[in-house]
Design an enzyme around this catalytic site. Structure first.
Site, mmCIF file in Angstrom:
data_model
loop_
_atom_site.group_PDB
_atom_site.id
_atom_site.type_symbol
_atom_site.label_atom_id
_atom_site.label_comp_id
_atom_site.label_asym_id
_atom_site.label_seq_id
_atom_site.Cartn_x
_atom_site.Cartn_y
_atom_site.Cartn_z
ATOM 1 N N HIS A 96 0.810 -1.211 0.000
ATOM 2 C CA HIS A 96 0.000 0.000 0.000
ATOM 3 C C HIS A 96 0.851 1.272 0.000
ATOM 4 O O HIS A 96 0.350 2.355 -0.274
ATOM 5 C CB HIS A 96 -0.989 0.007 1.178
ATOM 6 C CG HIS A 96 -0.413 0.300 2.511
ATOM 7 N ND1 HIS A 96 -0.169 -0.665 3.463
ATOM 8 C CD2 HIS A 96 -0.029 1.462 3.083
ATOM 9 C CE1 HIS A 96 0.321 -0.102 4.544
ATOM 10 N NE2 HIS A 96 0.424 1.192 4.340
ATOM 11 N N ASP A 128 -0.137 -7.392 1.355
ATOM 12 C CA ASP A 128 0.486 -6.087 1.598
ATOM 13 C C ASP A 128 2.003 -6.113 1.552
ATOM 14 O O ASP A 128 2.675 -5.478 2.364
ATOM 15 C CB ASP A 128 0.001 -5.507 2.931
ATOM 16 C CG ASP A 128 0.044 -3.979 2.927
ATOM 17 O OD1 ASP A 128 0.229 -3.399 1.844
ATOM 18 O OD2 ASP A 128 -0.122 -3.377 4.006
ATOM 19 N N GLY A 213 3.229 6.303 8.304
ATOM 20 C CA GLY A 213 4.573 6.514 7.781
ATOM 21 C C GLY A 213 5.523 5.399 8.145
ATOM 22 O O GLY A 213 6.555 5.216 7.503
ATOM 23 N N ASN A 214 5.203 4.622 9.202
ATOM 24 C CA ASN A 214 6.019 3.468 9.578
ATOM 25 C C ASN A 214 5.814 2.285 8.622
ATOM 26 O O ASN A 214 6.591 1.327 8.650
ATOM 27 C CB ASN A 214 5.687 2.985 10.989
ATOM 28 C CG ASN A 214 6.355 3.791 12.076
ATOM 29 O OD1 ASN A 214 5.711 4.576 12.756
ATOM 30 N ND2 ASN A 214 7.658 3.612 12.240
ATOM 31 N N SER A 215 4.762 2.329 7.822
ATOM 32 C CA SER A 215 4.421 1.195 6.967
ATOM 33 C C SER A 215 5.614 0.711 6.155
ATOM 34 O O SER A 215 6.280 1.493 5.484
ATOM 35 C CB SER A 215 3.312 1.588 6.003
ATOM 36 O OG SER A 215 2.109 1.806 6.679
ATOM 37 N N LEU A 267 -4.765 -17.463 -5.595
ATOM 38 C CA LEU A 267 -6.048 -18.050 -5.249
ATOM 39 C C LEU A 267 -7.076 -16.985 -4.873
ATOM 40 O O LEU A 267 -8.261 -17.134 -5.140
ATOM 41 C CB LEU A 267 -5.867 -19.044 -4.099
ATOM 42 C CG LEU A 267 -7.081 -19.847 -3.648
ATOM 43 C CD1 LEU A 267 -7.657 -20.657 -4.805
ATOM 44 C CD2 LEU A 267 -6.702 -20.780 -2.492
ATOM 45 N N GLY A 268 -6.620 -15.908 -4.235
ATOM 46 C CA GLY A 268 -7.519 -14.813 -3.896
ATOM 47 C C GLY A 268 -8.238 -14.987 -2.579
ATOM 48 O O GLY A 268 -9.448 -14.758 -2.478
#
Length: 367
Positions: A96, A128, A213-215, A267-268
Site C-alpha cells: 500500500h 500487503d 509513515g512506519n508502513s 487463489l484470492g
C-alpha cells in the site's frame, strides 16, 4: 497544484536469532553478538540495535495522482518505510506504500541521504508486500530473522519514517504483546481488498509505537534482525501496533529476487491456520486446515464458489494443515492452471471446488 500527504499505516512482527541470507546461505549464529545477543555489548541495548540496523532502513515516497471530491486530479505523496535485504538494492516494503504510484523514490537514512529511483520487481498486494529494486551496489542490509519462535514479552524495536517528520526516522521500542492476531484495516484504495479493507492474519501485536509513515519498516529483535514488517497501527487505542510476520514474507521476497515480476499463481483468499483453540472459538468441524477469512472480490476463489468461513483442507490433491501450506503449494503451481480445492463448510459438509488460478496482483502504474 495542491499536494496531498497520503497517510499510511504500520505493522510489525518479531523473531529469533537465526538470520537468513537471501542468496540461500544461512548465516546461523555467525553474527558477532555478545552480552546476551546484543550487537554491541558496550552500548545500551536499543541503541545498539539501532546503530546496527539504521543504515539499512530507507524512506519510500511515491508520487500519486488521484481525483478529489470534485473529480479534479490532484498530485499527492505516499510516504512509507522500507529496508534493504540485499547489497545490490533489493528493498522490502508494504504494497500500500507504492500501489498506484507513478514514481517511486527511495532515500537512505544517512545524515546526507542518497536518493534512488525504484521499481517494483515483485510482491503480494493481498498480503500487503512489495519488493523493490534500485540500481546500486554495496548497500548496508538488515538481516532477516525468524518469527516462528517469538514469545510474549520479548523485546522489539521499530524503525520508520513516522508521520513523515523531518529529520530522519523515528525509533520506538516495546515488547511482543500478542501473537497470531487477525485484524482488519480500512484501505479504500486497495484494488484487491474486499469491501475496501485489508485482512491480516497471524499478525504480531506490539506496544512499540506504530504510526502513519512506519508502513513497510522493520520490526527488529534484540539481535538486530527483522522479525516483522510494520503494517498497521490502531487509531482508536494507544500502545497497539501490528506487523506482518517475516516468515510469511520470505517466500515472496525470494521469488521476486529469483524471478523479477514473474507471474505467480493466485487463489484470492486471506486465511488463518486452524488450531484446536480456533476450532473451539469458531465452532469449526475440523482441527486442521486454512480458515478462509475473506475472499477477494471477483477473484479465482470467489468465482469458484469458495466462501468466507470455509476451511481449505486440500489443494491439487495435497493436504492443507495450515495457512502456510496454501502459499507453499501455490508457489509450485502456475497462473491459469485449474486445480481442485477441498473444502469443509461451517456445517461440516465437505465439497470440492475447481479453481482456475489467477495472477497474483502487483502494485500498478510503476515505472
Amino acid at each position: 497544484m495542491r499536494k496531498i500527504l497520503l497517510a499510511v499505516v504500520a505493522l510489525a512482527f518479531a523473531a529469533t536469532s537465526c538470520s537468513v541470507d537471501l542468496t540461500g546461505n544461512s548465516t546461523g549464529s555467525a553474527d558477532p553478538l555478545s552480552n546476551g545477543g546484543l550487537p554491541n555489548s558496550t552500548a545500551e541495548p536499543v541503541a545498539a540495535v539501532v546503530r546496527q540496523s539504521l543504515p539499512g532502513v530507507v524512506n519510500v515516497t511515491t508520487d500519486i495522482f488521484q481525483p478529489d471530491q470534485f473529480g479534479n486530479v490532484q498530485q499527492g505523496k505516499g510516504v512509507g518505510t522500507g529496508f534493504i535485504v540485499r547489497q545490490d538494492g533489493i528493498i522490502v516494503t508494504n504494497c500500500h506504500v507504492v500501489e498506484g504510484g507513478s514514481k517511486i523514490t527511495v532515500s537512505t537514512s544517512a545524515q546526507t541521504p542518497k536518493q534512488y529511483a525504484a521499481r517494483v520487481i515483485g510482491g503480494d498486494c493481498q498480503h500487503d508486500l512489495a519488493v523493490l529494486k534500485i540500481d546500486a551496489s554495496g548497500l548496508p542490509t538488515v538481516p532477516l530473522g525468524d518469527s516462528v519462535a517469538l514469545v510474549l514479552g520479548q523485546r522489539v524495536v521499530a524503525i520508520g519514517y513516522a508521520l513523515a517528520l523531518e529529520g530522519g526516522p523515528t525509533v520506538t521500542a516495546g515488547i511482543v504483546s500478542a501473537l497470531n492476531r487477525t485484524i482488519t484495516v480500512q484501505d479504500p484504495s486497495c484494488r484487491v481488498c474486499k469491501n475496501g479493507a485489508r485482512v491480516y492474519s497471524d499478525v504480531i501485536q506490539t506496544d512499540a509505537a506504530i504510526n502513519h509513515g512506519n508502513s513497510g519498516g522493520p520490526l527488529l529483535n534484540m539481535a538486530g534482525q527483522v522479525v516483522g514488517i510494520n503494517s498497521a497501527g490502531a487509531d482508536t487505542a494507544e500502545n497497539i501496533g501490528f506487523a506482518i510476520a517475516i516468515d510469511s514474507a520470505k517466500g515472496t521476497i525470494q521469488q521476486a529476487i529469483a524471478e523479477p515480476l514473474a507471474a505467480a499463481a493466485y487463489l484470492g483468499i486471506s486465511s488463518q491456520t486452524v488450531t484446536p483453540a480456533l476450532a473451539v472459538q469458531l465452532g469449526l468441524p475440523v482441527q486442521n486446515g486454512a480458515y478462509v477469512i475473506a475472499t477477494t472480490s471477483d477473484g479465482p476463489a470467489q468465482k469458484a464458489g469458495i466462501r468466507d468461513g470455509d476451511v481449505i483442507v486440500s489443494i491439487d490433491g495435497r493436504t492443507i494443515t495450515s495457512a502456510d501450506d496454501v502459499g507453499t503449494i501455490l508457489a509450485g503451481l502456475r497462473p491459469g492452471q485449474s486445480v481442485g480445492v477441498g473444502l469443509v463448510s461451517s456445517s461440516g459438509a465437505r465439497r470440492s471446488a475447481n479453481v482456475t488460478l489467477g495472477v497474483r496482483p502487483l502494485p500498478t502504474r510503476f515505472p
